[in-house]
Motif scaffolding. Structure first.
Motif, PDB file in Angstrom:
ATOM      1  N   ALA A 179      43.021  46.151  37.887  1.00 26.81           N
ATOM      2  CA  ALA A 179      43.104  47.228  38.550  1.00 26.81           C
ATOM      3  C   ALA A 179      42.181  48.339  38.252  1.00 26.81           C
ATOM      4  O   ALA A 179      41.539  49.047  38.799  1.00 26.81           O
ATOM      5  N   ARG A 180      42.238  48.439  36.927  1.00 25.80           N
ATOM      6  CA  ARG A 180      41.227  49.386  36.387  1.00 25.80           C
ATOM      7  C   ARG A 180      39.585  49.170  36.671  1.00 25.80           C
ATOM      8  O   ARG A 180      39.013  50.356  36.834  1.00 25.80           O
ATOM      9  N   VAL A 181      39.389  47.948  36.715  1.00 24.25           N
ATOM     10  CA  VAL A 181      37.971  47.650  37.031  1.00 24.25           C
ATOM     11  C   VAL A 181      37.708  47.315  38.558  1.00 24.25           C
ATOM     12  O   VAL A 181      36.816  47.194  39.235  1.00 24.25           O
ATOM     13  N   GLY A 182      38.828  47.721  39.424  1.00 19.05           N
ATOM     14  CA  GLY A 182      38.767  47.820  41.004  1.00 19.05           C
ATOM     15  C   GLY A 182      38.800  46.382  41.642  1.00 19.05           C
ATOM     16  O   GLY A 182      38.184  46.137  42.575  1.00 19.05           O
ATOM     17  N   LEU A 183      39.382  45.611  40.812  1.00 16.15           N
ATOM     18  CA  LEU A 183      39.486  44.062  41.367  1.00 16.15           C
ATOM     19  C   LEU A 183      40.876  43.736  41.822  1.00 16.15           C
ATOM     20  O   LEU A 183      41.265  42.422  41.840  1.00 16.15           O
ATOM     21  N   ASP A 184      41.758  44.720  41.797  1.00 16.14           N
ATOM     22  CA  ASP A 184      43.141  44.001  42.431  1.00 16.14           C
ATOM     23  C   ASP A 184      43.153  43.308  43.806  1.00 16.14           C
ATOM     24  O   ASP A 184      42.250  43.997  44.440  1.00 16.14           O
ATOM     25  N   GLY A 185      43.963  42.397  43.925  1.00 14.33           N
ATOM     26  CA  GLY A 185      43.815  41.899  45.121  1.00 14.33           C
ATOM     27  C   GLY A 185      42.939  40.595  45.281  1.00 14.33           C
ATOM     28  O   GLY A 185      43.014  39.843  45.933  1.00 14.33           O
ATOM     29  N   LYS A 186      42.003  40.512  44.031  1.00 17.00           N
ATOM     30  CA  LYS A 186      41.052  39.532  43.786  1.00 17.00           C
ATOM     31  C   LYS A 186      41.604  38.517  42.647  1.00 17.00           C
ATOM     32  O   LYS A 186      40.741  37.551  42.368  1.00 17.00           O
ATOM     33  N   GLU A 187      42.735  38.458  42.138  1.00 20.34           N
ATOM     34  CA  GLU A 187      43.139  38.064  41.065  1.00 20.34           C
ATOM     35  C   GLU A 187      43.037  36.382  41.270  1.00 20.34           C
ATOM     36  O   GLU A 187      42.839  35.564  40.223  1.00 20.34           O
ATOM     37  N   LYS A 188      43.296  35.709  42.314  1.00 25.02           N
ATOM     38  CA  LYS A 188      43.284  34.088  42.682  1.00 25.02           C
ATOM     39  C   LYS A 188      42.048  33.520  42.936  1.00 25.02           C
ATOM     40  O   LYS A 188      41.695  32.505  42.928  1.00 25.02           O
ATOM     41  N   ARG A 189      40.929  34.642  42.999  1.00 23.49           N
ATOM     42  CA  ARG A 189      39.484  34.160  43.525  1.00 23.49           C
ATOM     43  C   ARG A 189      38.861  33.235  42.204  1.00 23.49           C
ATOM     44  O   ARG A 189      39.172  33.753  41.000  1.00 23.49           O
ATOM     45  N   LEU A 190      37.952  32.246  42.630  1.00 23.03           N
ATOM     46  CA  LEU A 190      37.232  31.814  41.596  1.00 23.03           C
ATOM     47  C   LEU A 190      35.813  32.271  41.298  1.00 23.03           C
ATOM     48  O   LEU A 190      35.722  33.329  42.292  1.00 23.03           O
ATOM     49  N   PRO A 191      35.165  32.629  40.314  1.00 21.83           N
ATOM     50  CA  PRO A 191      34.012  33.235  40.208  1.00 21.83           C
ATOM     51  C   PRO A 191      33.088  33.235  41.296  1.00 21.83           C
ATOM     52  O   PRO A 191      32.321  33.921  41.554  1.00 21.83           O
ATOM     53  N   ARG A 192      32.950  31.858  41.808  1.00 20.63           N
ATOM     54  CA  ARG A 192      31.672  31.671  42.726  1.00 20.63           C
ATOM     55  C   ARG A 192      32.178  32.580  44.160  1.00 20.63           C
ATOM     56  O   ARG A 192      31.334  32.600  45.258  1.00 20.63           O
ATOM     57  N   GLU A 193      33.600  32.848  44.366  1.00 14.28           N
ATOM     58  CA  GLU A 193      33.684  33.584  45.443  1.00 14.28           C
ATOM     59  C   GLU A 193      33.809  35.104  45.197  1.00 14.28           C
ATOM     60  O   GLU A 193      34.319  36.047  46.164  1.00 14.28           O
TER      61      GLU A 193
END
Ligand code: ATP
Length: 262
Positions: free
Chosen positions: A129-143
């Protein structure tokens, strides 16, 4: 100040010192004598091939000096492998494991075997959340975009909470606006954790934005050091001015660059 379960003091920086460190790659030889003050952000600048990454690799333990010492917090780390040194490192790319999700990659900062407690999972979610990525937890790096991947790497830095952060041109492939956002994120993390940051960059704007001090590396040596403000006015060392190019009255457009407060 807080001591983590591996005995490392978190929430504060440690001084990094290279004490007459000798090293060579074949004919390319290096001799570094440098001190990076605890809790400061130092930009490491210098021509391509001058030895900036080599200097970081010696601090990280990916390379070993043939003579001299690397001291972190006054302790000789010669026998410590990279994983045991009190630092985190972020490279330009390939910071993430391709087969692990975003939260897995961040969780590694807490447990290399990814055996995470619920408190660990909470910390991972908080860092994301701190780095602005909440909601993207399940993604793989290529996504993810390049900038998002570097945010994941910074979330892992938050979780590791080490006193030293080594940044090797981490935002070099990002566009200017995004780079500024990422630099501001680093500055915010630094303002909170006060770690000692060694930041390799070719961009004067980036060094000026967050750098408090400059170490100028030339031909395998530390050629000049000093406060960033001194380097970016006309009193800066000649070799540094030649390297970045003196732009008529100001250096690297210094009048126009907003400095991020750290
Ligand atoms: N693993 C290696 N094996 C052999 N030589 C190497 C190795 N890594 C770096 N070098 C050489 O050491 C010198 C310094 O390289 P280094 O990557 O530290 O420079 P740098 O200042 O970080 O350059 P750049 O700004 O281009 O990233 C170069 O001449 C490089 O070719």
């Amino acid at each position: 100040m807080m001591t983590t379960n591996n005995g490392i003091v978190a929430g504060t920086g440690l001084a990094v010192r290279l004490e007459d460190v000798w090293f060579s790659y074949g004919e390319a030889s290096f001799r570094f004598d440098a001190e990076f003050a605890a809790g400061r952000i130092t930009a490491i600048m210098g021509p391509s091939g001058s030895g900036k990454s080599t200097l970081l690799n010696l601090v990280a333990g990916f390379e070993k000096p043939s003579a001299g010492k690397v001291l972190i917090g006054g302790i000789d780390v010669d026998n410590a492998p990279p994983s045991a040194r009190p630092m985190s490192m972020v490279f330009q790319e390939n910071n993430l494991f391709a087969h692990l999700s975003v939260e897995g990659n961040v969780g590694l900062g807490r447990s290399p075997s990814l055996k995470l407690t619920s408190a660990d999972r909470h910390a991972v979610a908080e860092a994301l959340a701190r780095v602005g990525l909440d909601g993207k937890e399940k993604r793989l790096p290529r996504e993810l975009s390049g900038g998002e991947r570097q945010r994941v790497a910074l979330a892992r830095v938050l979780l590791r909470d080490r006193p030293v952060l080594l940044l090797d041109e981490p935002f070099a492939s990002l566009g200017p606006a995004l780079r500024d956002d990422m630099l501001d994120l680093v500055a915010d993390i630094h303002a909170e954790r006060h770690m000692t940051v060694l930041f390799v960059t070719h961009q004067p704007e980036d060094a000026r934005r967050i750098g408090q001090g400059i170490v100028f590396v030339d031909e395998g040596r530390v050629a000049a050091t000093g406060p960033a403000a001194d380097f970016f006015d006309r009193s800066g060392p000649d070799a540094f001015r030649r390297y970045i190019g003196d732009r008529g009255g100001s250096v690297a457009g210094s009048q126009h660059i907003a400095r991020k407060r750290t």
